[in-house]
Design a protein around this motif. Structure first.
Motif, PDB file in Angstrom:
ATOM      1  N   MET A 228     -53.319 -25.817 -17.232  1.00 32.50           N
ATOM      2  CA  MET A 228     -54.105 -25.381 -16.078  1.00 32.50           C
ATOM      3  C   MET A 228     -53.227 -25.251 -14.842  1.00 32.50           C
ATOM      4  SD  MET A 228     -55.546 -26.769 -13.097  1.00 32.50           S
ATOM      5  CE  MET A 228     -55.694 -28.515 -13.464  1.00 32.50           C
ATOM      6  N   VAL A 229     -52.312 -26.201 -14.642  1.00 29.33           N
ATOM      7  CA  VAL A 229     -51.423 -26.148 -13.493  1.00 29.33           C
ATOM      8  C   VAL A 229     -50.531 -24.908 -13.564  1.00 29.33           C
ATOM      9  CG1 VAL A 229     -49.556 -27.327 -12.279  1.00 29.33           C
ATOM     10  CG2 VAL A 229     -51.453 -28.649 -13.228  1.00 29.33           C
ATOM     11  N   GLU A 235     -50.966 -17.678 -10.595  1.00 31.73           N
ATOM     12  CA  GLU A 235     -51.888 -16.962  -9.711  1.00 31.73           C
ATOM     13  C   GLU A 235     -51.395 -16.988  -8.265  1.00 31.73           C
ATOM     14  OE1 GLU A 235     -55.862 -18.332 -10.019  1.00 31.73           O
ATOM     15  OE2 GLU A 235     -56.021 -17.990 -12.171  1.00 31.73           O
ATOM     16  N   ILE A 236     -50.841 -18.115  -7.844  1.00 29.91           N
ATOM     17  CA  ILE A 236     -50.353 -18.220  -6.467  1.00 29.91           C
ATOM     18  C   ILE A 236     -49.224 -17.224  -6.238  1.00 29.91           C
ATOM     19  CG2 ILE A 236     -49.191 -19.738  -4.824  1.00 29.91           C
ATOM     20  CD1 ILE A 236     -50.711 -22.072  -6.172  1.00 29.91           C
ATOM     21  N   PHE A 237     -48.241 -17.187  -7.137  1.00 26.85           N
ATOM     22  CA  PHE A 237     -47.139 -16.229  -6.976  1.00 26.85           C
ATOM     23  C   PHE A 237     -47.646 -14.786  -7.015  1.00 26.85           C
ATOM     24  CE2 PHE A 237     -44.373 -19.805  -8.244  1.00 26.85           C
ATOM     25  CZ  PHE A 237     -43.395 -19.685  -7.274  1.00 26.85           C
ATOM     26  N   GLU A 238     -48.682 -14.542  -7.800  1.00 24.78           N
ATOM     27  CA  GLU A 238     -49.204 -13.179  -7.912  1.00 24.78           C
ATOM     28  C   GLU A 238     -49.837 -12.706  -6.608  1.00 24.78           C
ATOM     29  OE1 GLU A 238     -52.586 -10.723 -10.517  1.00 24.78           O
ATOM     30  OE2 GLU A 238     -52.141 -12.827 -10.961  1.00 24.78           O
ATOM     31  N   HIS A 239     -50.493 -13.602  -5.879  1.00 24.85           N
ATOM     32  CA  HIS A 239     -51.305 -13.172  -4.746  1.00 24.85           C
ATOM     33  C   HIS A 239     -50.655 -13.420  -3.387  1.00 24.85           C
ATOM     34  CE1 HIS A 239     -54.393 -13.375  -7.952  1.00 24.85           C
ATOM     35  NE2 HIS A 239     -54.914 -12.363  -7.283  1.00 24.85           N
ATOM     36  N   VAL A 240     -49.490 -14.076  -3.340  1.00 18.72           N
ATOM     37  CA  VAL A 240     -48.818 -14.276  -2.059  1.00 18.72           C
ATOM     38  C   VAL A 240     -48.268 -12.945  -1.542  1.00 18.72           C
ATOM     39  CG1 VAL A 240     -46.766 -15.265  -0.973  1.00 18.72           C
ATOM     40  CG2 VAL A 240     -48.241 -16.705  -2.373  1.00 18.72           C
ATOM     41  N   ASP A 241     -48.590 -12.619  -0.298  1.00 25.34           N
ATOM     42  CA  ASP A 241     -48.056 -11.420   0.359  1.00 25.34           C
ATOM     43  C   ASP A 241     -46.774 -11.828   1.076  1.00 25.34           C
ATOM     44  OD1 ASP A 241     -47.427  -9.196   1.835  1.00 25.34           O
ATOM     45  OD2 ASP A 241     -49.424  -8.935   2.704  1.00 25.34           O
ATOM     46  N   THR A 242     -45.642 -11.478   0.494  1.00 33.09           N
ATOM     47  CA  THR A 242     -44.355 -11.929   1.024  1.00 33.09           C
ATOM     48  C   THR A 242     -44.003 -11.287   2.359  1.00 33.09           C
ATOM     49  OG1 THR A 242     -43.293 -10.234  -0.360  1.00 33.09           O
ATOM     50  CG2 THR A 242     -43.410 -12.472  -1.248  1.00 33.09           C
ATOM     51  N   GLN A 243     -44.774 -10.312   2.832  1.00 35.43           N
ATOM     52  CA  GLN A 243     -44.494  -9.701   4.132  1.00 35.43           C
ATOM     53  C   GLN A 243     -45.164 -10.446   5.285  1.00 35.43           C
ATOM     54  OE1 GLN A 243     -45.488  -5.435   3.407  1.00 35.43           O
ATOM     55  NE2 GLN A 243     -43.323  -5.077   3.878  1.00 35.43           N
ATOM     56  N   GLN A 244     -46.061 -11.368   4.938  1.00 33.63           N
ATOM     57  CA  GLN A 244     -46.733 -12.140   5.978  1.00 33.63           C
ATOM     58  C   GLN A 244     -45.807 -13.241   6.490  1.00 33.63           C
ATOM     59  OE1 GLN A 244     -49.760 -11.397   7.268  1.00 33.63           O
ATOM     60  NE2 GLN A 244     -49.783  -9.605   5.896  1.00 33.63           N
ATOM     61  N   GLN A 245     -45.732 -13.385   7.785  1.00 36.89           N
ATOM     62  CA  GLN A 245     -44.888 -14.402   8.410  1.00 36.89           C
ATOM     63  C   GLN A 245     -45.723 -15.257   9.370  1.00 36.89           C
ATOM     64  OE1 GLN A 245     -41.785 -14.982   7.464  1.00 36.89           O
ATOM     65  NE2 GLN A 245     -41.849 -13.231   6.035  1.00 36.89           N
ATOM     66  N   PRO A 246     -45.462 -16.553   9.438  1.00 37.33           N
ATOM     67  CA  PRO A 246     -44.508 -17.280   8.589  1.00 37.33           C
ATOM     68  C   PRO A 246     -45.006 -17.371   7.150  1.00 37.33           C
ATOM     69  CG  PRO A 246     -45.714 -18.812   9.986  1.00 37.33           C
ATOM     70  CD  PRO A 246     -46.113 -17.441  10.436  1.00 37.33           C
ATOM     71  N   GLU A 257     -56.876 -21.215  -1.564  1.00 32.28           N
ATOM     72  CA  GLU A 257     -57.835 -20.326  -2.217  1.00 32.28           C
ATOM     73  C   GLU A 257     -57.834 -20.483  -3.731  1.00 32.28           C
ATOM     74  OE1 GLU A 257     -57.299 -15.751  -2.942  1.00 32.28           O
ATOM     75  OE2 GLU A 257     -58.112 -16.023  -0.927  1.00 32.28           O
ATOM     76  N   ARG A 258     -56.662 -20.766  -4.314  1.00 28.53           N
ATOM     77  CA  ARG A 258     -56.539 -20.741  -5.770  1.00 28.53           C
ATOM     78  C   ARG A 258     -56.526 -22.132  -6.414  1.00 28.53           C
ATOM     79  NH1 ARG A 258     -57.532 -15.619  -7.775  1.00 28.53           N
ATOM     80  NH2 ARG A 258     -57.167 -14.225  -6.007  1.00 28.53           N
ATOM     81  N   ALA A 259     -55.952 -23.109  -5.728  1.00 33.13           N
ATOM     82  CA  ALA A 259     -55.804 -24.445  -6.331  1.00 33.13           C
ATOM     83  C   ALA A 259     -57.038 -25.278  -6.014  1.00 33.13           C
ATOM     84  CB  ALA A 259     -54.533 -25.114  -5.817  1.00 33.13           C
ATOM     85  N   THR A 260     -58.159 -24.967  -6.652  1.00 34.52           N
ATOM     86  CA  THR A 260     -59.426 -25.633  -6.369  1.00 34.52           C
ATOM     87  C   THR A 260     -59.805 -26.670  -7.403  1.00 34.52           C
ATOM     88  OG1 THR A 260     -60.601 -23.842  -7.509  1.00 34.52           O
ATOM     89  CG2 THR A 260     -60.294 -23.613  -5.131  1.00 34.52           C
ATOM     90  N   ALA A 261     -59.062 -26.765  -8.502  1.00 32.57           N
ATOM     91  CA  ALA A 261     -59.382 -27.751  -9.532  1.00 32.57           C
ATOM     92  C   ALA A 261     -59.135 -29.158  -8.992  1.00 32.57           C
ATOM     93  CB  ALA A 261     -58.539 -27.509 -10.781  1.00 32.57           C
ATOM     94  N   GLY A 262     -59.828 -30.139  -9.570  1.00 33.31           N
ATOM     95  CA  GLY A 262     -59.755 -31.507  -9.078  1.00 33.31           C
ATOM     96  C   GLY A 262     -58.346 -32.063  -9.040  1.00 33.31           C
ATOM     97  N   ARG A 263     -57.540 -31.814 -10.079  1.00 37.24           N
ATOM     98  CA  ARG A 263     -56.186 -32.357 -10.140  1.00 37.24           C
ATOM     99  C   ARG A 263     -55.277 -31.758  -9.074  1.00 37.24           C
ATOM    100  NH1 ARG A 263     -53.465 -31.493 -15.492  1.00 37.24           N
ATOM    101  NH2 ARG A 263     -51.940 -32.897 -14.537  1.00 37.24           N
ATOM    102  N   LEU A 264     -55.625 -30.565  -8.588  1.00 40.49           N
ATOM    103  CA  LEU A 264     -54.726 -29.867  -7.664  1.00 40.49           C
ATOM    104  C   LEU A 264     -55.155 -29.962  -6.215  1.00 40.49           C
ATOM    105  CD1 LEU A 264     -53.950 -26.638  -9.731  1.00 40.49           C
ATOM    106  CD2 LEU A 264     -52.496 -28.637  -9.385  1.00 40.49           C
TER     107      LEU A 264
END
Length: 495
Positions: A228-229, A235-246, A257-264
């Motif tokens: 699951m981790v 998913e995090i790497f897929e949806h990060v917009d690398t042009q956004q700063q910082p 937004e993505r890490a909503t499971a209890g362990r995370l």
């Protein structure tokens, strides 16, 4: 053949090639070819019948066996219900077998004998009715005669015997190939899912030992482990917009937004640190100061799923043939040379054919690309934990030499070669005028726990900790791999 149907992602029509429907739903319809399944399981029918009371007809009066409620079912009711069920089975069989216009196949399975029923008969055999004067033949002959006589009234009419079935096609994946090493090769392979393709090691890790340092120099962020981790990290790497700063704020937004499971939920800060440091780590080697975070979304294909046509299973291609090819063409100094010997081992005598599926974490267009010659980097994110808890200077577990061994331990080089071949096919299809060897810059496997941003150390060869980078050492290798997967092999090759 480049024009083969399997080369295309989709066929000309989206209409279902095979219709799956119940016998009741097939009434009034006809099809060129019909395969009837599921009419043999007597035990299942009995189990289902035993879970509900007997509803039956007696002298055209619908009755309910109340004895069922107290565990004393009526033998008369059970007999009448069984007779009705047999008549219904005959009607269903008749409907099913008369749907075919040109070809009919009825699948019949052997039923294992039990103490209560040492000579079991399938429902098909029970529903076959033949004149008393005919000798009782075996089940297949009885089925053939009965269907022929019911359809035409001519008991001498012979139906064609069932054909010999040879499997020529299989939908397979990298994870399926590695899972089948040394096992029965006749079961279907599960398709590779997108977002997570990491499998646990097959045995005790064989990573080379490294000397410990006297003092702790580098900490490694502690992250939970598990499938699951790994999926969430992808998913995090897929949806990060690398042009956004910082960039750290953008990473935190996606993590929240993505890490909503209890362990995370309690590991958000650790995830932000790991992802941010991974994106800021120079790849080193031939890619110098280039970072994953410097590639804008417009130059990144995330979770690129593909389906790649292979030769028929009858072509005799085995996965170990890839290793044999590599041993012939790779220099002994190449990072994958030793793994090529492992891949050529008889344990990889796994049939390869049909359709290969996969999902590439990221296909990146590098800054030195031109409109007529894109430069592409195949990337994959790995959350494998190579260090041990409490280890002194745990970052040393992600030394480039250790990464090479870890890649071999999980057979990731095979994955990289298959992904590179798929990209070669994509280029050959979409940009036939370019030389794929000029476009495929290499592969980079990011072991994110060992990437510490700009301060990530390098070894004496300039290779960066936490990142495995490989380039094809000779021109034409990708074409050779592509041709290998579609070229029939003589008997004994790769076996």
């Amino acid at each position: 053949d480049e024009k083969h149907d399997l080369v295309a992602r989709r066929v000309e029509s989206d209409a279902a090639a095979v219709k799956i429907l119940t016998i009741h739903a097939s009434k009034g319809l006809q099809f060129p070819c019909v395969i009837v399944v599921g009419l043999w399981d007597e035990e299942k029918q009995q189990r289902m019948a035993g879970k509900k009371p007997a509803v039956f007809y007696d002298d055209d009066i619908r009755k309910l066996d109340l004895g069922f409620a107290v565990g004393a079912a009526s033998a008369h009711a059970a007999a009448r219900k069984q007779a009705a069920d047999c008549e219904e089975s005959q009607r269903l069989l008749y409907v099913a077998t008369t749907r075919a216009e040109h070809y009919l196949a009825v699948l019949v399975a052997r039923i294992k004998p039990t103490e209560k029923n040492p000579n079991p008969q399938s429902i098909l055999e029970q529903t076959m009715t033949l004149p008393d004067e005919l000798a009782q033949p075996n089940g297949l002959e009885r089925l053939t005669r009965s269907l022929a006589s019911r359809e035409s009234g001519n008991e001498n009419l012979q139906l064609a015997p069932p054909p010999t079935v040879t499997r020529t096609f299989r939908r397979m994946s990298f994870t399926g190939i590695t899972a089948m090493r040394g096992r029965d090769h006749h079961r279907a392979f599960e398709p590779e899912i997108s977002g997570y393709d990491e499998s646990p090691p097959t045995g005790s890790p064989s990573l080379p030992a490294l000397p410990e340092t006297a003092t702790r120099q580098h900490d490694v962020v502690d992250l939970p482990a598990g499938i699951m981790v790994g999926r969430v990290v992808h998913e995090i790497f897929e949806h990060v917009d690398t042009q956004q700063q910082p960039l750290t704020d953008e990473v935190r937004r996606v993590v929240t937004e993505r890490a909503t499971a209890g362990r995370l939920r309690s590991a958000h800060d650790s995830l932000v640190t790991v992802v941010s440091e991974t994106l800021a780590t120079p790849l080193g080697g031939p890619f110098g100061k280039l970072t994953l975070g410097s590639i804008p979304p417009v130059d990144r294909l995330a979770e690129l799923s593909f389906e790649m046509g292979l030769a028929s299973l009858t072509a005799g291609i085995r996965a170990r043939a890839i290793g044999e090819l590599l041993r012939q063409v790779l220099p002994e100094t190449d990072l994958l040379y030793d793994y090529a010997g492992q891949l050529a081992n008889p344990s990889f005598d796994v049939p390869v054919g049909g359709l290969l599926t996969g999902s590439i974490d990221g296909l990146l267009r590098l800054p030195d690309s031109t409109p007529d010659r894109p430069r592409l980097l195949i990337t994959d994110y790995k959350s494998n934990k190579l260090h041990t808890t409490g280890m002194n200077d745990p970052l040393r577990a992600y030394h480039p030499d250790r990464l090479t061994a870890a890649m071999a331990e999980h057979h990731y080089p095979l994955q990289a070669l298959l992904y590179g071949t798929a990209v070669y096919r994509l280029l050959r299809w979409r940009l036939p005028a370019v030389d794929p060897d000029d476009c495929i810059a290499g592969v980079a496997y990011a072991f994110i726990r060992g990437m510490k941003g700009p301060n990530t150390p390098t070894d004496e060869l300039g290779r960066r900790y936490g990142i495995f980078v490989w380039q094809a050492p000779r021109r034409g290798l990708w074409q050779q791999l592509s041709d290998l997967l579609v070229t029939p092999q003589p008997a004994g090759v790769g076996a």
